[in-house]
Design an enzyme around this catalytic site. Structure first.
Site, PDB file in Angstrom:
ATOM      1  N   THR A 197     -22.533   6.026  26.073  1.00 34.13           N
ATOM      2  CA  THR A 197     -23.745   5.545  25.410  1.00 34.13           C
ATOM      3  C   THR A 197     -23.860   4.033  25.561  1.00 34.13           C
ATOM      4  O   THR A 197     -22.868   3.342  25.789  1.00 34.13           O
ATOM      5  CB  THR A 197     -23.695   5.859  23.901  1.00 34.13           C
ATOM      6  OG1 THR A 197     -22.617   5.116  23.312  1.00 34.13           O
ATOM      7  CG2 THR A 197     -23.490   7.330  23.637  1.00 34.13           C
ATOM      8  N   THR A 240     -21.300   0.779  26.141  1.00 32.81           N
ATOM      9  CA  THR A 240     -20.130   1.346  26.816  1.00 32.81           C
ATOM     10  C   THR A 240     -20.524   1.911  28.174  1.00 32.81           C
ATOM     11  O   THR A 240     -19.823   1.707  29.185  1.00 32.81           O
ATOM     12  CB  THR A 240     -19.483   2.441  25.950  1.00 32.81           C
ATOM     13  OG1 THR A 240     -19.215   1.921  24.647  1.00 32.81           O
ATOM     14  CG2 THR A 240     -18.198   2.939  26.580  1.00 32.81           C
ATOM     15  N   ASP A 279     -22.041   2.115  11.232  1.00 27.16           N
ATOM     16  CA  ASP A 279     -22.077   3.144  12.274  1.00 27.16           C
ATOM     17  C   ASP A 279     -22.254   4.518  11.627  1.00 27.16           C
ATOM     18  O   ASP A 279     -21.645   4.808  10.596  1.00 27.16           O
ATOM     19  CB  ASP A 279     -20.759   3.097  13.064  1.00 27.16           C
ATOM     20  CG  ASP A 279     -20.876   3.696  14.445  1.00 27.16           C
ATOM     21  OD1 ASP A 279     -21.710   4.594  14.627  1.00 27.16           O
ATOM     22  OD2 ASP A 279     -20.136   3.254  15.341  1.00 27.16           O
ATOM     23  N   LYS A 307     -11.446  16.986  12.993  1.00 25.97           N
ATOM     24  CA  LYS A 307     -11.416  18.316  12.359  1.00 25.97           C
ATOM     25  C   LYS A 307     -10.993  19.382  13.361  1.00 25.97           C
ATOM     26  O   LYS A 307     -10.219  20.284  13.037  1.00 25.97           O
ATOM     27  CB  LYS A 307     -12.801  18.652  11.795  1.00 25.97           C
ATOM     28  CG  LYS A 307     -12.891  20.079  11.259  1.00 25.97           C
ATOM     29  CD  LYS A 307     -14.241  20.389  10.651  1.00 25.97           C
ATOM     30  CE  LYS A 307     -14.269  21.843  10.164  1.00 25.97           C
ATOM     31  NZ  LYS A 307     -15.504  22.161   9.423  1.00 25.97           N
ATOM     32  N   HIS A 335      16.446 -15.194  -7.126  1.00 24.95           N
ATOM     33  CA  HIS A 335      15.988 -14.152  -8.044  1.00 24.95           C
ATOM     34  C   HIS A 335      14.607 -14.470  -8.619  1.00 24.95           C
ATOM     35  O   HIS A 335      14.373 -14.373  -9.834  1.00 24.95           O
ATOM     36  CB  HIS A 335      17.014 -13.928  -9.153  1.00 24.95           C
ATOM     37  CG  HIS A 335      18.364 -13.557  -8.640  1.00 24.95           C
ATOM     38  ND1 HIS A 335      18.643 -12.341  -8.062  1.00 24.95           N
ATOM     39  CD2 HIS A 335      19.516 -14.281  -8.571  1.00 24.95           C
ATOM     40  CE1 HIS A 335      19.909 -12.313  -7.675  1.00 24.95           C
ATOM     41  NE2 HIS A 335      20.455 -13.477  -7.961  1.00 24.95           N
ATOM     42  N   ARG A 352      12.031 -18.369 -26.984  1.00 20.98           N
ATOM     43  CA  ARG A 352      11.721 -19.621 -26.294  1.00 20.98           C
ATOM     44  C   ARG A 352      12.801 -20.677 -26.504  1.00 20.98           C
ATOM     45  O   ARG A 352      13.135 -21.423 -25.574  1.00 20.98           O
ATOM     46  CB  ARG A 352      10.355 -20.132 -26.772  1.00 20.98           C
ATOM     47  CG  ARG A 352       9.814 -21.270 -25.912  1.00 20.98           C
ATOM     48  CD  ARG A 352       8.309 -21.314 -25.987  1.00 20.98           C
ATOM     49  NE  ARG A 352       7.731 -20.081 -25.470  1.00 20.98           N
ATOM     50  CZ  ARG A 352       7.482 -19.849 -24.184  1.00 20.98           C
ATOM     51  NH1 ARG A 352       7.765 -20.770 -23.276  1.00 20.98           N
ATOM     52  NH2 ARG A 352       6.956 -18.714 -23.806  1.00 20.98           N
ATOM     53  N   ASP A 375      11.680 -25.527 -33.857  1.00 18.59           N
ATOM     54  CA  ASP A 375      13.094 -25.598 -33.472  1.00 18.59           C
ATOM     55  C   ASP A 375      13.290 -26.071 -32.034  1.00 18.59           C
ATOM     56  O   ASP A 375      14.224 -26.821 -31.721  1.00 18.59           O
ATOM     57  CB  ASP A 375      13.800 -24.255 -33.694  1.00 18.59           C
ATOM     58  CG  ASP A 375      13.072 -23.063 -33.071  1.00 18.59           C
ATOM     59  OD1 ASP A 375      12.003 -23.266 -32.459  1.00 18.59           O
ATOM     60  OD2 ASP A 375      13.575 -21.929 -33.229  1.00 18.59           O
TER      61      ASP A 375
END
Length: 514
Positions: free
Chosen positions: A32, A35, A123, A135, A275, A438, A468
């Site tokens: 087509t 191509t 397409d 298929k 790590h 913390r 603290d």
């Protein structure tokens, strides 16, 4: 009767050679548009689609292959009932379908592409032929990837036919091709409808397996590395390993952490990761200077770490790196001399990412799997500017203080919470990561910094729930603290900072990293 192949491709890589080989093997070709023109200009015997269907291409090429003479030839099974119906309707078998689709991905990636142009690059006939052939792979061979051309031709030359197993594999590849194509289209249309930044109703994630890894976090776990189909150039996933052993699962996790940290900075930066947490981050005038400062922050933990740079690694830096043991070194590039020097350590993995901008964290989604599902959130991109911070204590920072606090703030964003970092103006001195409270992280970071804590800076990824931690910082001699604020105890925390002569600024943005 001659076997027939239909060829209609957007990506014309290798198509002339494939077509010539098929003709030599006795195939009759149908094609087509562009191509057909390509094959005809190459003097390859090929039938134009309209010669087969007896019907012209119509609607500006929107309808070409959607015809019973084409789809009957693809979908027919080699059985008496189908053969009789084909003879009654003048249909011949099509044995091979070579199709890839309009470049929708490339179209929507173009700056300023219009909605109309995007729609015209959806397409219809191509996916229909691909799905029909896939298929009916019990009889038909379908090829969507130019990389498969040589394999199919080789098999046809040797045996004259494509095995059932290969047809099934190519069919699976074909359905994956159309599925990814539909995913791109659906995502594009949804973005036209949904507000920017909204979460899609359906997650469509496509990734291509690059390699299986030796094992996962632990030897009993299998693992593999996949690349996001939408990953751009300059991203870690699109980088290239130059030498060394195969990368492990844990290598990739730590490499990601390292690469993100160095791209927090416009200045020359280096980091050493163990790590997923930094044991050293530093700025320098050169990669060598940044590396040596980062290494000095925690030389014990640096052993066997992963290093990242945001500048090209040159000779002098490579010479320093050669003298110590590391798992991976990441950089935008390595000079030829540096690569030569580091080949002396053949097990050392060198990884080059390129000079793209993808290292800078951008908007997007971050994913975490849970049992039976996924959590999705926005990537924690960027951070607040110094100009957006509030000084909440009586003691005010100088410009030099703000620069140092900004360095600390950009580092703490990449430490596992509860996260605390202690720094001077260009290097980490102590890192407290992943503690259940913390103040525990504060003590670890201060203990690691030792005497260097005097006059240093402390950053916290989230607010302080109690005074603290401020009292611990004061005992160690911390000069200034940067934190998001937002605690019910903010007033008590600020009062403690004032009483202990510590500068404190609020950024109003939290950077938890679980």
């Amino acid at each position: 009767m001659k076997r027939r192949a239909i060829i209609s491709v957007s990506d014309k890589t290798g198509i002339v050679n494939l077509a010539r080989e098929l003709v030599d093997l006795g195939f009759e070709l149908i094609s087509t548009g562009g191509t057909y023109k390509t094959l005809d200009e190459a003097n390859i015997s090929v039938n134009y689609i309209s010669e087969v269907t007896g019907f012209p291409e119509i609607l500006e090429g929107r309808v070409k292959t959607l015809h019973p003479l084409i789809h009957g030839g693809i979908l027919a099974r080699d059985c008496i009932e189908h053969i009789e119906q084909m003879e009654q309707n003048g249909i011949r078998f099509i044995d091979l379908v070579v199709v890839n689709l309009y470049p929708f991905r490339e179209t929507i990636a173009k700056p300023g592409v219009s909605f109309e142009e995007a729609i015209e690059n959806i397409d219809v006939g191509g996916p229909t032929m691909v799905r029909a052939a896939a298929k009916n792979h019990g009889r038909v061979t379908v090829i969507v990837n130019p990389e498969s051309y040589e394999e199919v031709i080789s098999v046809l030359r040797e045996t004259g036919t494509v095995s059932a197993g290969m047809r099934k594999r190519l069919a699976a590849e074909a359905f994956a091709h159309t599925a990814e194509y539909d995913r791109l289209i659906a995502g594009y249309l949804e973005r036209q409808l949904e507000p920017t930044g909204s979460f899609p109703e359906t997650l469509r994630i496509t990734a291509q397996k690059v390699q299986e890894l030796r094992y996962g976090e632990n030897p009993q776990q299998k693992a593999a590395f996949y690349i996001n189909s939408e990953a751009g150039e300059g991203s870690l996933a699109n980088g290239k390993q130059l030498q060394g052993k195969e990368l492990s699962y844990n290598n990739w996790v730590d490499m990601d952490a390292a690469w993100k940290i160095v791209h927090e900075f416009d200045s020359c930066a280096a980091t050493i990761i163990k790590h997923s947490n930094p044991c050293g981050v530093a700025l320098g005038k050169t990669p060598l200077e940044a590396y040596e400062i980062a290494y000095a922050a925690d030389p014990v933990s640096a052993y066997g770490g992963i290093i990242a740079f945001n500048r090209v690694v040159e000779t002098t830096c490579a010479e320093a790196l050669r003298d110590r043991f590391y798992e991976v070194i990441i950089a935008p590039e390595f000079s030829p001399e540096a690569r030569e020097i580091l080949t002396a350590k053949p097990n050392l993995r060198l990884f080059v990412v390129g000079r793209g901008d993808s290292g800078k964290t951008k908007a997007g989604w971050a994913f975490k799997s849970i049992d039976g599902g996924y959590l999705v959130q926005e990537v924690d991109h960027g951070t607040t500017s110094v100009t957006e911070w509030d000084v909440v204590t009586d003691h005010k920072p100088t410009e030099e203080d703000l620069q140092a606090l900004n360095f600390a703030w950009r580092v703490v964003k990449h430490v596992k919470s509860n996260a605390i970092v202690v720094t001077d103006s260009r290097r980490t001195l102590g890192v407290g990561a992943g503690q259940m409270n913390r103040v525990g992280s504060v003590k670890i970071a201060l203990d690691q910094a030792g005497e260097d804590s005097k006059g240093a800076y402390l950053a916290s990824d989230a607010f302080f729930p109690f005074p603290d931690s401020i009292e611990e910082a004061a005992r160690a001699g911390i000069r200034a603290i940067v934190q998001p604020g937002g605690s019910l105890k903010d007033a008590a925390v600020i009062e403690a900072a004032n009483r202990l002569n510590i500068i404190m600024v609020f950024t109003h943005r939290r950077h938890f990293q679980h």
